[in-house]
Write an enzyme that holds these catalytic residues in place. Structure first.
Site, mmCIF file in Angstrom:
data_model
loop_
_atom_site.group_PDB
_atom_site.id
_atom_site.type_symbol
_atom_site.label_atom_id
_atom_site.label_comp_id
_atom_site.label_asym_id
_atom_site.label_seq_id
_atom_site.Cartn_x
_atom_site.Cartn_y
_atom_site.Cartn_z
ATOM 1 N N ASP A 193 3.120 5.785 -7.423
ATOM 2 C CA ASP A 193 2.448 5.321 -6.213
ATOM 3 C C ASP A 193 3.319 5.723 -5.041
ATOM 4 O O ASP A 193 4.506 6.059 -5.202
ATOM 5 C CB ASP A 193 2.269 3.798 -6.280
ATOM 6 C CG ASP A 193 1.340 3.250 -5.195
ATOM 7 O OD1 ASP A 193 0.753 4.064 -4.443
ATOM 8 O OD2 ASP A 193 1.201 2.023 -5.100
ATOM 9 N N GLN B 123 -7.548 -2.193 -8.602
ATOM 10 C CA GLN B 123 -7.056 -0.846 -8.888
ATOM 11 C C GLN B 123 -6.816 -0.672 -10.378
ATOM 12 O O GLN B 123 -7.162 0.370 -10.960
ATOM 13 C CB GLN B 123 -5.771 -0.579 -8.113
ATOM 14 C CG GLN B 123 -5.164 0.798 -8.383
ATOM 15 C CD GLN B 123 -6.077 1.931 -7.946
ATOM 16 O OE1 GLN B 123 -6.534 1.956 -6.805
ATOM 17 N NE2 GLN B 123 -6.371 2.855 -8.848
ATOM 18 N N ARG C 140 -13.008 3.243 -8.892
ATOM 19 C CA ARG C 140 -12.913 2.003 -8.125
ATOM 20 C C ARG C 140 -14.321 1.427 -7.923
ATOM 21 O O ARG C 140 -14.530 0.215 -8.030
ATOM 22 C CB ARG C 140 -12.249 2.244 -6.764
ATOM 23 C CG ARG C 140 -10.746 2.522 -6.811
ATOM 24 C CD ARG C 140 -9.947 1.296 -7.229
ATOM 25 N NE ARG C 140 -10.185 0.150 -6.362
ATOM 26 C CZ ARG C 140 -9.600 -0.053 -5.187
ATOM 27 N NH1 ARG C 140 -8.711 0.825 -4.724
ATOM 28 N NH2 ARG C 140 -9.853 -1.125 -4.472
ATOM 29 N N HIS D 175 -2.688 -5.948 -7.372
ATOM 30 C CA HIS D 175 -3.847 -5.113 -7.032
ATOM 31 C C HIS D 175 -4.730 -4.978 -8.275
ATOM 32 O O HIS D 175 -4.875 -3.898 -8.848
ATOM 33 C CB HIS D 175 -3.364 -3.742 -6.556
ATOM 34 C CG HIS D 175 -4.379 -2.967 -5.775
ATOM 35 N ND1 HIS D 175 -5.687 -3.393 -5.606
ATOM 36 C CD2 HIS D 175 -4.291 -1.758 -5.136
ATOM 37 C CE1 HIS D 175 -6.339 -2.500 -4.876
ATOM 38 N NE2 HIS D 175 -5.518 -1.503 -4.591
ATOM 39 N N ARG E 257 -8.481 -8.295 1.495
ATOM 40 C CA ARG E 257 -7.373 -7.338 1.376
ATOM 41 C C ARG E 257 -6.358 -7.715 2.451
ATOM 42 O O ARG E 257 -6.627 -7.559 3.650
ATOM 43 C CB ARG E 257 -7.878 -5.903 1.566
ATOM 44 C CG ARG E 257 -6.795 -4.828 1.480
ATOM 45 C CD ARG E 257 -7.440 -3.459 1.686
ATOM 46 N NE ARG E 257 -6.486 -2.378 1.814
ATOM 47 C CZ ARG E 257 -6.097 -1.587 0.817
ATOM 48 N NH1 ARG E 257 -6.588 -1.774 -0.384
ATOM 49 N NH2 ARG E 257 -5.235 -0.616 1.038
ATOM 50 N N CYS F 279 -2.896 5.868 -7.471
ATOM 51 C CA CYS F 279 -3.973 5.109 -6.831
ATOM 52 C C CYS F 279 -4.369 5.657 -5.462
ATOM 53 O O CYS F 279 -5.411 5.268 -4.924
ATOM 54 C CB CYS F 279 -3.605 3.637 -6.746
ATOM 55 S SG CYS F 279 -2.208 3.276 -5.665
#
Length: 305
Positions: A222, A137, A289, A134, A107, A261
């Site tokens: 987001d 996600q 997730r 991502h 990450r 998310c």
């Protein structure tokens, strides 16, 4: 060896296989303690190295628990407590971790670092988030959408706000799985043409949030200000008209669902009435997730797909 750097790495068939596996595994352990391993413990003896250059809650905990439930283990490194923070190269780190662990999750703030990690690792590398994409996600989001009873082909997903990494992966998913993404973003904060092209003609950008949401099956937003971003005040002003509130949700289909998310900046990109309302799926989305990433891990090791 399979890397999961983008959704395209798995392709439509791989994604479908992972989603089916995630649904089955989630159902099979309903009511179990979270730390109990799955009955078949398919990754027993395997270890995942989790490399963090950005703060994390969901990615950190979900990958750790994913490995525990698959019968394996995970260890966490961050730049502040590893040699990455003192100048060791990504390439050297990749080689070292490949000797210790069976896979690496990274990450980072820079997609080029992820690509360098994959280029020099001799074990699978998973994209836990970069500034460009991502995919983990979106795997969780697709799982959540399917669980809500909606089929992916022909679906309309409305995106409100910043043209960021999560949107880029949603667009990529649309191109692979044949649904539509309509993103409403102001000038200066729209998804770039290269990322939009990954939608294979199934994604477009509009200026009007009302146009994007009209008749949508899924409404997504987001946080507007990501970690470390500059020009926050200018961005907040530009995006103010793209807030998801009850009036905007009312333009979507009556059975439309809301996704985010997390973490959320309540009162900025979304109101409490929406994020805590009956159309919101944010808590199942967050839990998924874990379930989606278990299947991503199994795909990387060639156990499915």
């Amino acid at each position: 060896m399979r890397h999961f750097l983008s959704l395209t790495d798995a392709g439509a068939d791989g994604i479908a296989a992972m989603l089916a596996d995630a649904l089955d595994r989630k159902a099979a352990r309903a009511g179990w303690p979270k730390g109990r391993a799955d009955a078949d413990a398919p990754l027993a003896g395997h270890t995942l190295a989790c490399v963090f250059e950005k703060n994390s809650t969901r990615t950190r905990v979900s990958f750790d628990m994913a490995m525990r439930q698959l019968g394996g283990s995970a260890l966490v490194l961050d730049s502040g407590t590893s040699q990455l923070g003192r100048g060791e190269t990504v390439a050297d780190t990749a080689r070292v971790l490949s000797g210790y662990c069976d896979a690496i999750m990274c990450r980072t703030d820079d997609h080029a670092k992820l690509m360098e990690m994959a280029a020099h690792a001799s074990v699978p590398v998973i994209n836990g988030l970069t500034d460009a994409s991502h995919p983990c996600q979106i795997m969780a989001d697709l799982l959540t959408i399917i669980e809500s009873g909606k089929a992916l082909p022909g679906l309309k997903v409305a995106w409100l706000g910043d043209g960021n990494n999560v949107l880029a992966s949603f667009v990529e998913a649309a191109g692979l799985l044949h649904f539509e993404v309509v993103a409403a973003s102001p000038q200066g904060f729209q998804l770039d043409e290269g990322a939009l092209a990954a939608g294979r003609g199934r994604a477009r950008v509009v200026a009007s949030p009302q146009e994007a949401v009209e008749g949508a099956d899924i409404v997504v937003t987001d946080t507007w200000i990501s970690m470390g971003q500059a020009q926050a005040e200018t961005k907040l002003v530009a995006l103010a008209a793209y807030q998801v509130d009850a009036a905007l949700m009312a333009r979507a289909k009556p059975d439309a669902k809301f996704l985010h998310c997390l973490p959320a900046h309540r009162g900025e990109e979304v109101t409490d009435a929406v994020i805590d309302g009956p159309q919101s799926l944010i808590w199942p989305e967050a839990e998924n997730r874990l379930h989606a990433q278990k299947s991503v891990l199994r795909w990387c090791f060639g156990q499915i797909g």
